[in-house]
Enzyme design. Structure first.
Site, PDB file in Angstrom:
ATOM      1  N   THR A   6      15.620  -7.430   9.169  1.00  0.00           N
ATOM      2  CA  THR A   6      16.212  -6.196   9.966  1.00  0.00           C
ATOM      3  C   THR A   6      17.723  -6.689  10.731  1.00  0.00           C
ATOM      4  OG1 THR A   6      15.059  -7.081  12.322  1.00  0.00           O
ATOM      5  CG2 THR A   6      13.901  -5.446  10.957  1.00  0.00           C
ATOM      6  N   GLY A  57       9.653  -0.965  15.799  1.00  0.00           N
ATOM      7  CA  GLY A  57       9.893   0.278  16.064  1.00  0.00           C
ATOM      8  C   GLY A  57       8.423   0.898  16.218  1.00  0.00           C
ATOM      9  N   HIS A  58       8.176   1.402  17.357  1.00  0.00           N
ATOM     10  CA  HIS A  58       6.768   2.008  17.716  1.00  0.00           C
ATOM     11  C   HIS A  58       7.096   3.406  17.958  1.00  0.00           C
ATOM     12  CE1 HIS A  58       4.916  -2.312  18.161  1.00  0.00           C
ATOM     13  NE2 HIS A  58       5.380  -2.140  17.063  1.00  0.00           N
ATOM     14  N   GLY A  69      -2.543  12.765  11.840  1.00  0.00           N
ATOM     15  CA  GLY A  69      -1.255  13.208  11.886  1.00  0.00           C
ATOM     16  C   GLY A  69      -0.536  12.369  13.274  1.00  0.00           C
ATOM     17  N   THR A 104      15.462   0.997  11.067  1.00  0.00           N
ATOM     18  CA  THR A 104      16.814   0.855   9.951  1.00  0.00           C
ATOM     19  C   THR A 104      16.943   1.603   9.186  1.00  0.00           C
ATOM     20  OG1 THR A 104      14.976  -0.455   8.633  1.00  0.00           O
ATOM     21  CG2 THR A 104      16.214  -1.733  10.243  1.00  0.00           C
ATOM     22  N   GLN A 136       4.885  -6.013  14.441  1.00  0.00           N
ATOM     23  CA  GLN A 136       4.997  -6.395  13.157  1.00  0.00           C
ATOM     24  C   GLN A 136       3.454  -6.539  12.693  1.00  0.00           C
ATOM     25  OE1 GLN A 136       7.256  -8.518  15.103  1.00  0.00           O
ATOM     26  NE2 GLN A 136       8.405  -6.898  14.784  1.00  0.00           N
ATOM     27  N   LYS A 165       0.694   1.400  15.034  1.00  0.00           N
ATOM     28  CA  LYS A 165       0.241   0.790  16.353  1.00  0.00           C
ATOM     29  C   LYS A 165       0.513   1.514  17.429  1.00  0.00           C
ATOM     30  CE  LYS A 165       2.552  -2.797  15.068  1.00  0.00           C
ATOM     31  NZ  LYS A 165       2.921  -2.530  13.487  1.00  0.00           N
ATOM     32  N   LYS A 205      -2.838   7.678   9.089  1.00  0.00           N
ATOM     33  CA  LYS A 205      -1.912   8.191   8.039  1.00  0.00           C
ATOM     34  C   LYS A 205      -3.062   8.945   6.747  1.00  0.00           C
ATOM     35  CE  LYS A 205       2.607   7.834   8.272  1.00  0.00           C
ATOM     36  NZ  LYS A 205       3.896   7.244   8.168  1.00  0.00           N
ATOM     37  N   LYS A 249       1.197   4.648  18.226  1.00  0.00           N
ATOM     38  CA  LYS A 249       0.461   5.835  18.415  1.00  0.00           C
ATOM     39  C   LYS A 249      -0.764   5.484  18.989  1.00  0.00           C
ATOM     40  CE  LYS A 249      -2.543   9.082  16.271  1.00  0.00           C
ATOM     41  NZ  LYS A 249      -2.454  10.587  15.424  1.00  0.00           N
ATOM     42  N   ASP A 307       4.427  -1.164  10.840  1.00  0.00           N
ATOM     43  CA  ASP A 307       4.450   0.324  10.775  1.00  0.00           C
ATOM     44  C   ASP A 307       3.114   1.083  10.429  1.00  0.00           C
ATOM     45  OD1 ASP A 307       7.196  -0.172  11.178  1.00  0.00           O
ATOM     46  OD2 ASP A 307       7.665  -0.071   9.087  1.00  0.00           O
TER      47      ASP A 307
END
Ligand code: GDP
Ligand code: IMO
Ligand code: MG
Length: 430
Positions: free
Chosen positions: A128, A40-41, A418, A304, A227, A16, A334, A18, A13
């Site tokens: 998950t 989840g990308h 952002g 999740t 991952q 990647k 971030k 973006k 998370d």
């Protein structure tokens, strides 16, 4: 030689999705090489948010051929739903290719994943529960069923009968669960999913190698890791890992493209650390600063919804990730989430059994016991989400990035400020 790998440098998370989206503008192929819908990308384009689980993030560009490689485990139901959801939002999936060698996830994999987690109790991994581990276990045990098997009814049924008879024994006798019905699975897979997915099933190994071999018109291929390095089955914090090789080496085995094609390897790391699920986390924060980062950074699992654990940036782990991946550069995401925090910390070494260690401890027990040794930095008050250049950052943010770059030892090229596609700046040139 035109292979670029984008790989998670922490515990997943990192953002990647973006950067894959951003870089796909200059790519011909974007390839997922491992993992499944545990990923989840996220991509944010003009305030519109897309979350992709199986389809490569390059899908947003018409000129890109998105490829789901042989190393991915595919739940066909999820893939069909993802294709339909994207098409409904005006994103064409016409060019998508699915490797015939990719292994399929079946309902029993998910059931077993859940049952094992329940059985482990307090020692659970925090998976998950998508059936990822059990599907890779079948692959390694050579009883897996691949996407190409959907195209041969007799073979498919024969393999499924063998696998299901064993899985039903396991589910009923060991885990006390209901047995699954063969005919129901055959109906779903050989009618619904086969019809919907067969147009995409292809020999992706030849496709990619032919593209890379054409010297006059060489194609650019981006490998999208799912991952991350410390969730890698071999190099992560085992057993608190996923069941595939997420690191850059996996890009070769998971796509059938030889390692010499992988020339640019971009590690993606947050300006702090997060982790979902169980396992060691030396810099974990259990205080107000951690809670603030979680809130500002919206640190909840993309799929999740689970709260992510938060910690300071760990340069020791990043140096290890540089080696594991032969990372050529780092992308930091971030940074904006740290706006307004008075004091920032970066872990530069560990203390283990009274001794200082500059690297990741070889023994897992030591890693569980590792105490971070920090360098401390002043934060900045300004909001940086609109900053577009290195010089536009507050000097404290520049100092922070300069320190990370020096500690990790590879150039930081891109910095995210952002979630939006345009919210990044160039830091060092490569
Ligand atoms: P991935 O699995 O590595 O692709 O990352 P995820 O999509 O699961 O999680 C990253 C989250 O951070 C997503 O919600 C992104 O939209 C968001 N994001 C990515 N880069 C940045 C950034 O630079 N700043 C902020 N505030 N959010 C970002
Ligand atoms: P992306 O690609 C963060 C974690 C799970 C669990 C462990 C094993 O979005 O970065 P699994 O279901 O794979 O057997 O779970 O791995 N995990 C992730 N954490 N991001 C991910 O993917 C993850 N995929 C799996 O939380 O700790
Ligand atoms: Mg994610």
């Amino acid at each position: 030689m035109a292979g670029t790998v984008v790989v998670g440098a922490q515990w997943g998370d990192e953002g990647k999705g973006k950067f894959v989206d951003l870089m796909s503008a200059d790519m011909d192929f974007v390839v997922r090489y491992q993992g499944g819908h545990n990923a989840g990308h996220t991509i944010v384009i003009d305030e519109e948010r897309f979350t992709l689980q199986l389809i490569p993030c390059g899908i947003m560009y018409d000129h890109v051929t998105p490829v789901i490689g042989n190393g991915v485990v595919v739940d066909p139901k999820v893939l069909v739903e993802e294709i339909e959801a994207l098409e409904a939002r005006g994103v064409s999936c016409e060019k998508l290719k699915l490797s015939g060698n990719a292994h399929l996830i079946f309902p029993y994999h998910q059931e077993i994943d859940e049952a094992i987690e329940r059985r482990l109790g307090d020692a659970k991994l925090g998976t998950t529960k998508r059936g990822i581990g059990p599907a890779y276990a079948d692959k390694a045990a050579r009883v897996g069923i691949r996407a190409q098997d959907l195209l041969d009814k007799d073979i498919f049924i024969k393999k499924l009968e063998i696998s299901l008879s064993e899985k039903n024994l396991l589910l009923s006798k060991v885990y006390g669960r209901a047995e699954l019905d063969l005919d129901e699975i055959v109906q779903d897979y050989l009618t619904n999913y086969k019809d919907q997915l067969s147009p995409y099933i292809a020999d992706t190994v030849s496709l990619l190698n032919d593209a890379l071999a054409d010297e006059k018109n060489e194609k650019r291929v981006l490998f999208e890791g799912a991952q991350a390095t410390f969730l890698d089955l071999d190099h992560g914090t085992y057993p608190f890992v996923t069941s595939s090789n997420c690191s850059a080496g996996g890009a070769a085995t998971g796509s059938g493209v030889g390692p010499r094609h992988l020339t640019r390897i971009i590690g993606v790391a947050k300006a702090y650390s997060t982790r979902v699920g169980s396992g060691p986390f030396p810099t974990e924060l259990d205080d107000e600063v951690g809670a603030r980062i979680a809130e500002v950074g919206d640190e909840f699992g993309t799929n999740t919804g689970r709260a992510r654990r938060i910690g300071w940036f760990d340069a020791v782990m990043l140096r290890h990730a540089v080696n594991i991946n032969t990372m050529t550069e780092l992308a930091i995401t971030k940074l904006d989430v740290l706006d307004g925090i008075d004091e920032l910390k970066v872990c530069v070494a560990y203390e283990v059994n009274g001794k200082k260690l500059d690297g990741v401890p070889y023994h897992q027990t030591d890693f569980h016991d590792a105490k971070p040794i920090y360098e401390t930095f002043s934060g900045w008050d300004e909001a940086i989400s609109a900053v577009e250049s290195r010089d536009g950052l507050p000097s404290a943010a520049q100092d922070y990035l300069k320190f990370l770059e020096a500690e990790v030892g590879v150039p930081i090229t891109l910095v995210g400020v952002g979630p939006g596609r345009a919210q990044f700046l160039q830091w060092s040139e490569v």
